[in-house]
Design a protein around this motif. Structure first.
Motif, PDB file in Angstrom:
ATOM      1  N   CYS A   1      46.848  40.675  29.585  1.00 48.82           N
ATOM      2  CA  CYS A   1      46.065  39.446  29.609  1.00 48.82           C
ATOM      3  C   CYS A   1      44.836  39.637  30.501  1.00 48.82           C
ATOM      4  CB  CYS A   1      46.902  38.282  30.125  1.00 48.82           C
ATOM      5  SG  CYS A   1      48.228  37.774  28.998  1.00 48.82           S
ATOM      6  N   ILE A   2      43.723  39.087  30.055  1.00 46.02           N
ATOM      7  CA  ILE A   2      42.497  39.079  30.852  1.00 46.02           C
ATOM      8  C   ILE A   2      41.981  37.644  30.926  1.00 46.02           C
ATOM      9  CG2 ILE A   2      41.883  41.459  30.312  1.00 46.02           C
ATOM     10  CD1 ILE A   2      39.949  40.393  28.185  1.00 46.02           C
ATOM     11  N   ASP A   3      41.173  37.368  31.932  1.00 48.35           N
ATOM     12  CA  ASP A   3      40.618  36.027  32.058  1.00 48.35           C
ATOM     13  C   ASP A   3      39.258  35.941  31.374  1.00 48.35           C
ATOM     14  OD1 ASP A   3      38.764  37.195  33.771  1.00 48.35           O
ATOM     15  OD2 ASP A   3      39.696  36.421  35.601  1.00 48.35           O
ATOM     16  N   GLU A   4      38.556  34.829  31.552  1.00 53.24           N
ATOM     17  CA  GLU A   4      37.287  34.618  30.860  1.00 53.24           C
ATOM     18  C   GLU A   4      36.229  35.647  31.261  1.00 53.24           C
ATOM     19  OE1 GLU A   4      37.232  31.706  34.383  1.00 53.24           O
ATOM     20  OE2 GLU A   4      38.671  32.703  33.063  1.00 53.24           O
ATOM     21  N   ASN A   5      36.409  36.275  32.429  1.00 55.14           N
ATOM     22  CA  ASN A   5      35.450  37.273  32.895  1.00 55.14           C
ATOM     23  C   ASN A   5      35.875  38.701  32.570  1.00 55.14           C
ATOM     24  OD1 ASN A   5      33.772  35.260  34.175  1.00 55.14           O
ATOM     25  ND2 ASN A   5      35.348  35.126  35.778  1.00 55.14           N
ATOM     26  N   GLY A   6      37.017  38.859  31.906  1.00 54.60           N
ATOM     27  CA  GLY A   6      37.497  40.181  31.551  1.00 54.60           C
ATOM     28  C   GLY A   6      38.374  40.828  32.605  1.00 54.60           C
ATOM     29  N   ALA A   7      38.645  40.116  33.710  1.00 55.02           N
ATOM     30  CA  ALA A   7      39.504  40.655  34.762  1.00 55.02           C
ATOM     31  C   ALA A   7      40.970  40.524  34.372  1.00 55.02           C
ATOM     32  CB  ALA A   7      39.242  39.926  36.074  1.00 55.02           C
ATOM     33  N   ASP A   8      41.792  41.445  34.861  1.00 58.21           N
ATOM     34  CA  ASP A   8      43.223  41.399  34.557  1.00 58.21           C
ATOM     35  C   ASP A   8      43.832  40.083  35.026  1.00 58.21           C
ATOM     36  OD1 ASP A   8      43.016  43.883  33.505  1.00 58.21           O
ATOM     37  OD2 ASP A   8      44.122  44.929  35.081  1.00 58.21           O
ATOM     38  N   HIS A   9      44.729  39.551  34.195  1.00 60.96           N
ATOM     39  CA  HIS A   9      45.408  38.283  34.498  1.00 60.96           C
ATOM     40  C   HIS A   9      46.908  38.512  34.317  1.00 60.96           C
ATOM     41  CE1 HIS A   9      46.230  34.192  35.082  1.00 60.96           C
ATOM     42  NE2 HIS A   9      45.501  33.618  34.118  1.00 60.96           N
ATOM     43  N   GLN A  10      47.449  39.423  35.122  1.00 61.97           N
ATOM     44  CA  GLN A  10      48.820  39.886  34.921  1.00 61.97           C
ATOM     45  C   GLN A  10      49.869  38.823  35.219  1.00 61.97           C
ATOM     46  OE1 GLN A  10      49.541  43.601  36.906  1.00 61.97           O
ATOM     47  NE2 GLN A  10      47.692  44.559  36.103  1.00 61.97           N
ATOM     48  N   SER A  11      49.516  37.787  35.954  1.00 61.53           N
ATOM     49  CA  SER A  11      50.493  36.755  36.293  1.00 61.53           C
ATOM     50  C   SER A  11      50.713  35.757  35.168  1.00 61.53           C
ATOM     51  CB  SER A  11      50.041  36.003  37.549  1.00 61.53           C
ATOM     52  OG  SER A  11      48.796  35.336  37.312  1.00 61.53           O
TER      53      SER A  11
END
Length: 469
Positions: A122-132
């Motif tokens: 999963c990534i957020d709107e900015n492309g950063a990892d959103h592992q939680s």
């Protein structure tokens, strides 16, 4: 000349100008070059068209709708797709390196596999990892056989990432409507995976080959919102119709292995009825409702009822009693009843438990469970929470004969045992079951179950919820 098979990548787009460029770039960065990218823009009102016209690669083929939802965007693309395999990519998701080459290679070497998926991050709107994010764990599924997947889909729903899929075109009928049901928005992919598994094996490559973007403020189509919940409630029953199709009923014993021991006789009608029963016992109110609605349709046919009554003369009484207490109303607050049956271990384990959800005020409540294969005592847990009710009668029947096996009365009251947390007292012609602590239970007397006719037992309990202690 490129000998690798053509992969048609299908992308539907709507107002994702901020993300669609990154999605396209992730395709261009793949080490697999024999692809076509069919982008169907569903009448976006943002600058999506301006983003798309910047791409001159002839493999990228945009199509534009003038009216939103004038056609099903993915089905539209699939009608003109030329590939041997079809990959899907949401316009805000990403392919990660090696995605196309690894999946195409797997399908090339495994002809019995209809679709291949991957793990995803999963990534957020900015492309950063959103592992939680919960989807990160949900999409890390192990491999299962197609029958095991169908069982999973029945009990738990979808657990496969849409943008991770690559499907063999020959696994789907040439009829375009066999791809996505055009009336479904929220669960169309789940519906497709079920239909693929009814005919084909699937495989998950246990690598992160896809990135799923999780947007803020419920912007994802799958986000939890009022509109999405309303659509899902309308759509989910259509998906479950797959489990009552001819092909599913033919393979029901493989999808639900417990049917081998539960079928009074192995017929399509009994398979159909017991799949309805499985749904009616589910913790999901939505699935319980589907189970009873499908059971009602099944029992509307006189010849079907007569066939079922040969093995279950109490059939219609059970149906009416259980439907009346199944907690099907939106505001219902049913309690979770669990019946633990005797077994060779002598312990009451979860693997020997049968759960039900029941709502009652003043009525007879019915339960049907498979007959235990060992003699002993059945333990009944009427709630996970503290509970108080008035018990005016308790009867156990052989489902095959309709005869009473055991009945609660003044002369059998002392045969019952309760947990320490329960106060169980007799008053005139009824009994009070009262517990201030969670997980109370009632233990019935020892019975010689192997010598009772049939494969099922029926329980009836005459209950009143509101009482004065």
């Amino acid at each position: 000349m490129n000998d690798s098979p053509l992969v048609s990548i299908v992308m539907a787009s709507y107002n994702h100008a901020e993300y669609i460029g990154a999605a396209i770039d992730s395709v261009l960065a793949q080490d697999y070059s024999n692809w076509e990218l069919l982008i169907v823009d569903d009448a976006s009102t943002d600058s999506t068209r301006e983003v798309l016209i910047k791409y001159a690669d002839p493999r990228i083929k945009p199509y534009y709708f003038s009216i939103n939802r004038q056609d099903h965007p993915r089905n539209y693309a699939l009608k003109i797709a030329r590939g041997k395999y079809v990959a899907f990519l949401n316009s805000d998701d990403l392919f990660l390196p090696g995605k196309l080459s690894k999946q195409a290679k797997y399908l090339d070497s495994h002809s019995a596999t209809g679709a291949v998926f991957s793990h995803t991050k999963c990534i957020d709107e900015n492309g950063a990892d959103h592992q939680s994010h919960p989807l990160q764990e949900l999409f890390q599924q192990p491999n299962r056989t197609r029958h095991e997947w169908l069982r999973w889909f029945f009990h738990y729903g979808n657990a496969l990432c849409f943008s991770s899929a690559m499907v063999r075109v020959s696994a789907i009928s040439l009829d375009s409507t066999s791809w996505f049901n055009p009336s479904l928005i929220q669960v169309a992919d789940w519906d497709l995976w079920i239909r693929i598994c009814l005919e084909n094996e699937i495989w998950i490559i246990p690598e992160h080959l896809t990135a799923t973007r999780v947007l803020p403020a419920r912007q994802n189509l799958s986000a939890d919102s009022v509109s999405n919940r309303n659509r899902s409630q309308l759509e989910i029953p259509s998906v479950y119709q797959n489990f009552f199709s001819r092909s599913a009923l033919t393979e029901a014993n493989e999808i639900f292995p417990e049917l081998h021991d539960l079928l009074p006789c192995d017929s399509t009608v009994w398979r159909h009825y017991l799949i309805c029963y499985f749904a009616s016992c589910h913790g999901s109110q939505e699935l319980r409702r589907i189970g009873y609605q499908e059971m009602q349709k099944l029992l509307s046919d006189d010849s079907t009822v007569e066939l079922l009554k040969e093995e279950n003369p109490r059939l219609m009484r059970n149906f009416f009693l259980t439907a009346a207490s199944a907690g099907l109303q939106p505001q219902a607050e049913p309690t979770h009843w669990v019946f633990y049956v005797p077994n060779e271990t002598g312990a009451y384990g979860e693997e020997y438990a049968h759960g039900f959800w029941r709502e009652f005020d003043r009525q007879t409540v019915s339960f049907s469970i498979p007959k235990p294969s060992h003699p002993g005592s059945i333990r009944i847990d009427p709630s996970d929470e503290p509970i108080t009710f008035q018990l005016r009668g308790l009867r156990i029947y052989s489902q095959l004969t309709g005869e009473i096996i055991w009945e609660l009365g003044a002369d059998t009251f002392n045969q019952l045992m309760v947990s320490r947390k329960v106060k169980f007292t007799q008053k005139n012609n009824y009994w009070i079951f009262h517990s201030r602590k969670p997980d109370p239970h009632l233990i019935l007397p020892d019975l010689d179950f192997p010598n009772i006719a049939g494969k099922w037992l029926d329980f009836e309990m005459d209950l009143t919820r509101e009482i004065d202690l």
